[in-house]
Design a protein around this motif. Structure first.
Motif, mmCIF file in Angstrom:
data_model
loop_
_atom_site.group_PDB
_atom_site.id
_atom_site.type_symbol
_atom_site.label_atom_id
_atom_site.label_comp_id
_atom_site.label_asym_id
_atom_site.label_seq_id
_atom_site.Cartn_x
_atom_site.Cartn_y
_atom_site.Cartn_z
ATOM 1 N N TYR A 65 56.808 -79.791 -86.869
ATOM 2 C CA TYR A 65 56.336 -79.298 -88.170
ATOM 3 C C TYR A 65 54.809 -79.286 -88.190
ATOM 4 O O TYR A 65 54.173 -80.263 -87.777
ATOM 5 N N SER A 66 54.211 -78.205 -88.677
ATOM 6 C CA SER A 66 52.746 -78.165 -88.850
ATOM 7 C C SER A 66 52.383 -78.877 -90.151
ATOM 8 O O SER A 66 53.224 -79.044 -91.045
ATOM 9 N N GLY A 67 51.087 -79.256 -90.254
ATOM 10 C CA GLY A 67 50.617 -79.862 -91.506
ATOM 11 C C GLY A 67 50.670 -78.871 -92.656
ATOM 12 O O GLY A 67 50.849 -79.253 -93.819
ATOM 13 N N LYS A 68 50.537 -77.578 -92.331
ATOM 14 C CA LYS A 68 50.517 -76.542 -93.368
ATOM 15 C C LYS A 68 51.844 -76.465 -94.121
ATOM 16 O O LYS A 68 51.879 -76.233 -95.331
ATOM 17 N N ILE A 69 52.950 -76.667 -93.400
ATOM 18 C CA ILE A 69 54.258 -76.568 -94.077
ATOM 19 C C ILE A 69 54.475 -77.764 -95.012
ATOM 20 O O ILE A 69 55.099 -77.639 -96.067
ATOM 21 N N ILE A 70 53.909 -78.925 -94.624
ATOM 22 C CA ILE A 70 53.990 -80.102 -95.520
ATOM 23 C C ILE A 70 53.146 -79.843 -96.761
ATOM 24 O O ILE A 70 53.585 -80.081 -97.894
ATOM 25 N N PHE A 71 51.926 -79.295 -96.550
ATOM 26 C CA PHE A 71 51.057 -79.005 -97.697
ATOM 27 C C PHE A 71 51.695 -77.971 -98.632
ATOM 28 O O PHE A 71 51.568 -78.054 -99.857
ATOM 29 N N SER A 72 52.400 -77.010 -98.046
ATOM 30 C CA SER A 72 53.011 -75.940 -98.859
ATOM 31 C C SER A 72 54.031 -76.481 -99.860
ATOM 32 O O SER A 72 54.289 -75.854 -100.892
ATOM 33 N N GLN A 73 54.597 -77.658 -99.556
ATOM 34 C CA GLN A 73 55.579 -78.243 -100.491
ATOM 35 C C GLN A 73 54.919 -78.720 -101.790
ATOM 36 O O GLN A 73 55.600 -78.957 -102.787
ATOM 37 N N LEU A 74 53.580 -78.839 -101.781
ATOM 38 C CA LEU A 74 52.857 -79.282 -102.969
ATOM 39 C C LEU A 74 52.538 -78.121 -103.910
ATOM 40 O O LEU A 74 52.111 -78.335 -105.046
ATOM 41 N N MET A 75 52.721 -76.886 -103.423
ATOM 42 C CA MET A 75 52.290 -75.702 -104.180
ATOM 43 C C MET A 75 53.425 -75.126 -105.031
ATOM 44 O O MET A 75 54.590 -75.151 -104.625
ATOM 45 N N PRO A 76 53.088 -74.570 -106.230
ATOM 46 C CA PRO A 76 54.094 -73.827 -107.003
ATOM 47 C C PRO A 76 54.564 -72.605 -106.203
ATOM 48 O O PRO A 76 53.777 -71.989 -105.479
ATOM 49 N N CYS A 121 40.925 -65.054 -88.684
ATOM 50 C CA CYS A 121 39.809 -65.914 -88.242
ATOM 51 C C CYS A 121 40.300 -66.906 -87.181
ATOM 52 O O CYS A 121 41.272 -67.637 -87.393
ATOM 53 N N GLU A 122 39.627 -66.909 -86.030
ATOM 54 C CA GLU A 122 40.051 -67.794 -84.928
ATOM 55 C C GLU A 122 39.817 -69.263 -85.244
ATOM 56 O O GLU A 122 40.439 -70.148 -84.661
ATOM 57 N N HIS A 123 38.898 -69.533 -86.202
ATOM 58 C CA HIS A 123 38.608 -70.920 -86.566
ATOM 59 C C HIS A 123 39.437 -71.381 -87.764
ATOM 60 O O HIS A 123 39.238 -72.499 -88.257
ATOM 61 N N ASP A 124 40.321 -70.517 -88.255
ATOM 62 C CA ASP A 124 41.207 -70.865 -89.380
ATOM 63 C C ASP A 124 40.390 -71.212 -90.636
ATOM 64 O O ASP A 124 40.691 -72.153 -91.351
ATOM 65 N N ALA A 125 39.341 -70.387 -90.876
ATOM 66 C CA ALA A 125 38.422 -70.687 -91.976
ATOM 67 C C ALA A 125 38.625 -69.745 -93.161
ATOM 68 O O ALA A 125 37.693 -69.542 -93.959
ATOM 69 N N TYR A 126 39.818 -69.170 -93.298
ATOM 70 C CA TYR A 126 40.106 -68.293 -94.440
ATOM 71 C C TYR A 126 41.463 -68.698 -95.006
ATOM 72 O O TYR A 126 42.480 -68.695 -94.296
ATOM 73 N N VAL A 127 41.474 -69.108 -96.292
ATOM 74 C CA VAL A 127 42.713 -69.584 -96.922
ATOM 75 C C VAL A 127 43.480 -68.408 -97.510
ATOM 76 O O VAL A 127 42.914 -67.575 -98.223
ATOM 77 N N LYS A 128 44.786 -68.387 -97.201
ATOM 78 C CA LYS A 128 45.670 -67.408 -97.835
ATOM 79 C C LYS A 128 46.988 -68.097 -98.164
ATOM 80 O O LYS A 128 47.655 -68.635 -97.280
ATOM 81 N N ILE A 129 47.295 -68.133 -99.462
ATOM 82 C CA ILE A 129 48.559 -68.726 -99.913
ATOM 83 C C ILE A 129 49.406 -67.612 -100.503
ATOM 84 O O ILE A 129 48.973 -66.905 -101.417
ATOM 85 N N VAL A 130 50.600 -67.418 -99.951
ATOM 86 C CA VAL A 130 51.506 -66.358 -100.413
ATOM 87 C C VAL A 130 52.798 -67.011 -100.896
ATOM 88 O O VAL A 130 53.478 -67.711 -100.135
ATOM 89 N N ASN A 131 53.119 -66.787 -102.187
ATOM 90 C CA ASN A 131 54.326 -67.366 -102.798
ATOM 91 C C ASN A 131 54.460 -68.863 -102.524
ATOM 92 O O ASN A 131 55.517 -69.349 -102.132
ATOM 93 N N GLY A 132 53.331 -69.575 -102.687
ATOM 94 C CA GLY A 132 53.336 -71.030 -102.546
ATOM 95 C C GLY A 132 53.297 -71.529 -101.121
ATOM 96 O O GLY A 132 53.356 -72.731 -100.897
ATOM 97 N N LYS A 133 53.183 -70.624 -100.130
ATOM 98 C CA LYS A 133 53.159 -71.046 -98.729
ATOM 99 C C LYS A 133 51.764 -70.829 -98.156
ATOM 100 O O LYS A 133 51.204 -69.735 -98.266
ATOM 101 N N LEU A 134 51.200 -71.888 -97.538
ATOM 102 C CA LEU A 134 49.881 -71.779 -96.920
ATOM 103 C C LEU A 134 50.028 -71.049 -95.594
ATOM 104 O O LEU A 134 50.482 -71.614 -94.595
ATOM 105 N N VAL A 135 49.650 -69.769 -95.579
ATOM 106 C CA VAL A 135 49.806 -68.926 -94.387
ATOM 107 C C VAL A 135 48.732 -69.253 -93.363
ATOM 108 O O VAL A 135 48.998 -69.352 -92.172
ATOM 109 N N CYS A 136 47.494 -69.379 -93.811
ATOM 110 C CA CYS A 136 46.392 -69.692 -92.901
ATOM 111 C C CYS A 136 45.290 -70.397 -93.671
ATOM 112 O O CYS A 136 45.270 -70.390 -94.908
#
Length: 876
Positions: free
Chosen positions: A527-538, A567-582
């Motif tokens: 599991y990535s950290g992003k999927i754990i964080f996504s559980q906190l989002m509406p 972005c190769e450095h993962d420096a752009y946030v995109k949240i789609v339907n409560g899921k942290l994509v990048c």
């Protein structure tokens, strides 16, 4: 109840007749108590002035201590003395009037003109004009007497034609001034006459405002006012005895001056030019003016700064497992503080159970306000008697609404409402996220807890002050209750590309945040950290933006063209339907005043959403940082040999550039900066040259250190803090590991207070790079004596500012608050004063409350655009 409005307030001066009339007793002896401890008759503690002992009755009103308000006495002065507070006013009148006839020394036609233009508003100004003109006149136009010069040796010594003039003569002079002339100085002759400025009888305050205290040894200790009055009476009696005995005039005048001194210090023991009266111990006496003025005076200390009931105070400590709307209340405090609970049809059963099963209820209050203490032995009777309309006074329990406050309370968010949670220990516990609005930290800060006692108070607290509703600041419309420091670093570490967990590790985090069904792993079996964080989002949240990490990367030149989610450095946030994509979650998402993610959660969702987000996030963060190993060590500040060579090269280039600037400056050919002279332009260019050198090293250093965090196996240290924006900056890093650069005082090179050179090691007149305070080493390498001295110049400025600016800004705030405290928004949306004068036709000139804006803008255009895009996609 009949309502009344105060029409006006008038200040008068006590005249001798009024003082004698309101006096219950003429004081004749300085003695206070006899050998048996009873008040002496005719003394300063006489029972006619009031009583302070429980067994005695007042001889004036017949009441006991609890009900007797106290009564004034009077002291007849053997010789009159000047009231020290009116010395300047007497001087003004004496300079403007004739000693022989008492008239203002101006012609009748001029006085008639002044009477014609006189109003209450211009009274003081006209009085000053008359005094200025009267000083130039040598002879009285009314009685043709010569006009002498009057001088005041402050506060109370007057001289007429350079000879001392005593209060008896001054009083005779003041009595001659006619009412019509007196009116031009702004005095109402019926209420104030200038001869009353010279005291012939002194009012003696009641015993109740200057009570004695009995020490442990049994000796009575008198109040400072009583001490002063004893001195006045003794000198007054000595003066009488000497006059009666026909003593020489010199002795009488000395005693008269001594009486004047004691009366002056009785009114104000801090009068300029008069030594303060002191106790034997050396402590200055607190007399009438000292009782009233300043921070410890009656107004600020006793009236506007009251201590209230149903309040507690203790040190605060952090507890990340409390919600932002909760406050941990120690059991000892919860057992002391009480609140009344009204019995209704809906809560009657609940209160009966509370009385039966717990010890939280203390009193039963009947509708006729009689009280009955609830004890173990009478619980059954109380439960049977309990009915609708009764009240039960009970101790604090979990869920009660309380107000929490930290001083100084400088803005609205310094006092918020929380739900109480009774906990063991001796300190108040709060969630660390709630610190910013209170400006609190955990280095020994104390805070106050207040318990609202009425339903109206509780409702106001819940609707207007509840902590979870105050995430957006009412000052600038951006987040203020935020995840700071560890919170930002923890979520940054969680959402990095390199962060992933096994099923067992991920399960622990899902359990901590209350996820009941495990989502599918997104990295094979991990599991990535992003999927754990996504559980906190509406689940309906859609947002995208650049991160704070992106701004650091752009600054160092590693990222020039933004490719958004690619972005190769993962420096752009995109949240789609409560899921942290990048993207990584950093200061741009969570920080105070800028947190875009926090802003959206607080603005567009119920307050419970942001509260749950903080609660769950903090449960992850503490264990994650422990697991990842958030450390700080000297090794992370070691720099490569290549960077050391680069630094030497940059220093050499800066030195050459500075020498060129110095030569141009000396020749006078230096190009001027617009709006600056030659010297100012030179200083500015030298600062720029030094800043460019430091900036160049900063970029190189950051490029070298970013690999610590952005690699596949990141190290979590202070570089991670800088990159996420949780604490510190690249400037701290370059100061420690790169070079300090130019020492700066007040945004310029150190110059003020030095002549020709900063230190004696420099040549006189040297204005070069190193002579001006340029430091070539870093903290980790250390500084030599010269560089350390340069560095301490800038450090001293910070120390001085810390002490001075706090004091100055505190006083300015107090002045501003006092000037604005009567302003309020009326029902017609106008801002008015207490006297109904209009200050603004619409609140804030635009009627917009900052808390309802998007960082000061009326509409959050970016968020609205994303919302419209999402709606279109859903329609398709």
């Amino acid at each position: 109840m009949m309502m009344k409005r105060i029409a006006s307030i008038q200040f008068k001066l006590l005249n001798p007749t009024r003082i004698r009339k309101m006096s219950a007793l003429e004081i004749k002896t300085p003695d206070t108590y006899d050998k048996d401890g009873y008040p002496m008759e005719g003394g300063l503690m006489d029972q006619h002035l009031g009583v302070i002992n429980p067994g005695l009755r007042c001889k004036t009103c017949g009441q006991k201590m609890k009900y007797c308000p106290g009564h004034f006495g009077s002291l007849e002065m053997i010789r009159p003395v000047v009231h020290s507070e009116f010395g300047k006013r007497l001087e003004q009148l004496m300079q403007a009037t004739c000693k022989e006839c008492g008239r203002i020394v101006l012609p009748e036609e001029k006085l008639a003109y002044y009477h014609k233009v006189f109003t209450k508003e211009t009274g003081e100004a006209i009085g000053k004009k008359i005094t200025i003109k009267a000083r130039k006149i040598k002879k009285c136009p009314h009685c043709k007497a010569e006009k002498g010069t009057v001088l005041l040796d402050k506060p109370t010594n007057f001289f007429y034609n350079k000879e001392r003039i005593y209060p008896t003569e001054i009083r005779e002079w003041a009595e001659k001034i006619p009412d019509k002339d007196l009116a031009l100085f702004g005095y109402n002759p019926e209420e104030i006459r200038p001869e009353w400025f010279i005291l012939t009888v002194l009012p003696v305050p009641p015993v109740t405002i200057r009570p004695s205290i009995t020490l442990e040894s049994g000796i009575k200790s008198e109040d400072d006012l009583t001490h002063k009055l004893v001195d006045i009476i003794r000198i007054n009696l000595r003066l009488k005895d000497n006059i009666d005995a026909g003593a020489p005039q010199l002795i009488i005048e000395d005693l008269w001056d001594l009486l004047q001194y004691h009366v002056t210090t009785y009114f104000d023991n801090n009068t300029a030019g008069v030594p303060p009266a002191k106790h034997r111990s050396g402590r200055a006496l607190r007399t009438l003016v000292q009782r009233l003025k300043g921070k410890k005076g009656r107004f600020r200390h006793n009236l506007t700064g009251k201590r209230v009931n149903f309040a507690a105070r203790s040190t605060i400590t952090p507890d990340a497992y409390l919600k932002i709307s909760e406050v941990g209340v120690p059991e000892d405090i919860a057992n002391e503080l009480t609140l009344p609970e009204l019995v209704t049809e809906w809560n009657k059963k609940y209160i009966q159970d509370l009385i039966k099963d717990t010890d939280r209820c203390i009193y039963l209050i009947r509708p006729n306000e009689t009280r009955k203490r609830i004890e173990e032995s009478n619980k059954k009777e109380v439960i049977e008697e309990l009915d609708v309309g009764f009240r039960v006074e009970r101790r604090i329990i979990d869920g009660d609404l309380v107000l929490f406050n930290r001083q100084p309370s400088l803005h609205r968010l310094s006092m918020l409402a929380h739900r109480a949670r009774v906990m063991p220990g001796r300190t108040f516990r709060i969630n660390p996220n709630v610190c910013p609005p209170y400006n609190a930290d955990f280095d020994g800060d104390e805070m106050n807890l207040h318990v609202p006692q009425t339903e109206e108070g509780k409702t106001e607290a819940a609707r207007l002050m509840f902590a979870s509703e105050q995430v957006i600041s009412p000052r600038y419309g951006a987040p203020i209750i935020v995840l700071n420091e560890d919170g930002i670093t923890g979520l940054f570490a969680l959402t990095l590309k390199s962060t992933e967990f096994s099923r067992e590790e991920a399960m622990k985090y899902f359990y901590d945040i209350g996820v009941k069904e495990m989502p599918k792993p997104d990295r094979g079996k991990r599991y990535s950290g992003k999927i754990i964080f996504s559980q906190l989002m509406p689940k309906d949240l859609n947002i995208e933006y650049k991160t704070f990490t992106c701004s650091i990367l752009r600054k160092t030149g590693l990222c020039k063209n933004c490719v958004k989610e690619k972005c190769e450095h993962d420096a752009y946030v995109k949240i789609v339907n409560g899921k942290l994509v990048c993207g990584v979650i950093d200061k741009e998402s969570l920080g105070e005043g800028r947190g875009k993610l926090v802003y959206v959660l607080a603005r567009h969702y119920p307050s419970t959403v942001i509260e749950e987000f903080y609660d769950k996030a903090l449960r992850i963060i503490s264990s994650l940082l422990t697991q990842k190993g958030m450390t700080a060590g000297l090794d992370e500040y070691e720099i490569s040999d290549a960077l050391k060579k680069e630094r030497e090269k940059v220093i050499e280039q800066t030195k050459e550039k500075a020498q060129e600037l110095v030569q141009k400056f000396r020749r006078g050919t230096l190009e001027h900066v617009p709006g600056r002279n030659l010297e100012e332009s030179f200083e500015l260019m030298m600062m720029r040259a030094a800043a460019e050198a430091k900036m160049h090293i900063e970029k190189k250093l950051m490029k070298e250190k970013l690999d610590y965090v952005l690699s596949d196996e990141p190290r979590f240290n202070t570089i991670a803090m800088i990159l996420s924006g949780s604490r510190g900056s690249s400037l701290n890093l370059v100061n420690i590991a790169g070079l300090w650069g130019q020492a700066s005082v007040r945004a310029g090179r150190p110059k003020r207070g030095f002549q020709d050179r900063l230190i004696t090691l420099n040549e006189k007149g040297d204005v070069g790079l190193f002579a001006g305070g340029f430091i070539t080493t870093s903290f980790i390498e250390g500084m030599n004596a010269v560089n350390y001295f340069y560095h301490s110049m800038g450090g001293r400025q910070g120390e001085v500012d810390t002490g001075v600016s706090t004091k100055v800004s505190g006083y300015l705030y107090r002045r501003l608050a006092n000037s604005l405290k009567d302003l309020m928004v009326n029902n017609d949306n106008t801002v008015r004063t207490a006297g109904s004068s209009i200050i603004q036709y619409t609140y804030g000139e635009d009627g917009v409350f900052p808390q309802n804006t998007a960082r000061g803008k009326t509409i959050d255009v970016d968020m609205e655009f994303i919302r419209l895009q999402t709606e279109k996609k859903q329609e398709k």
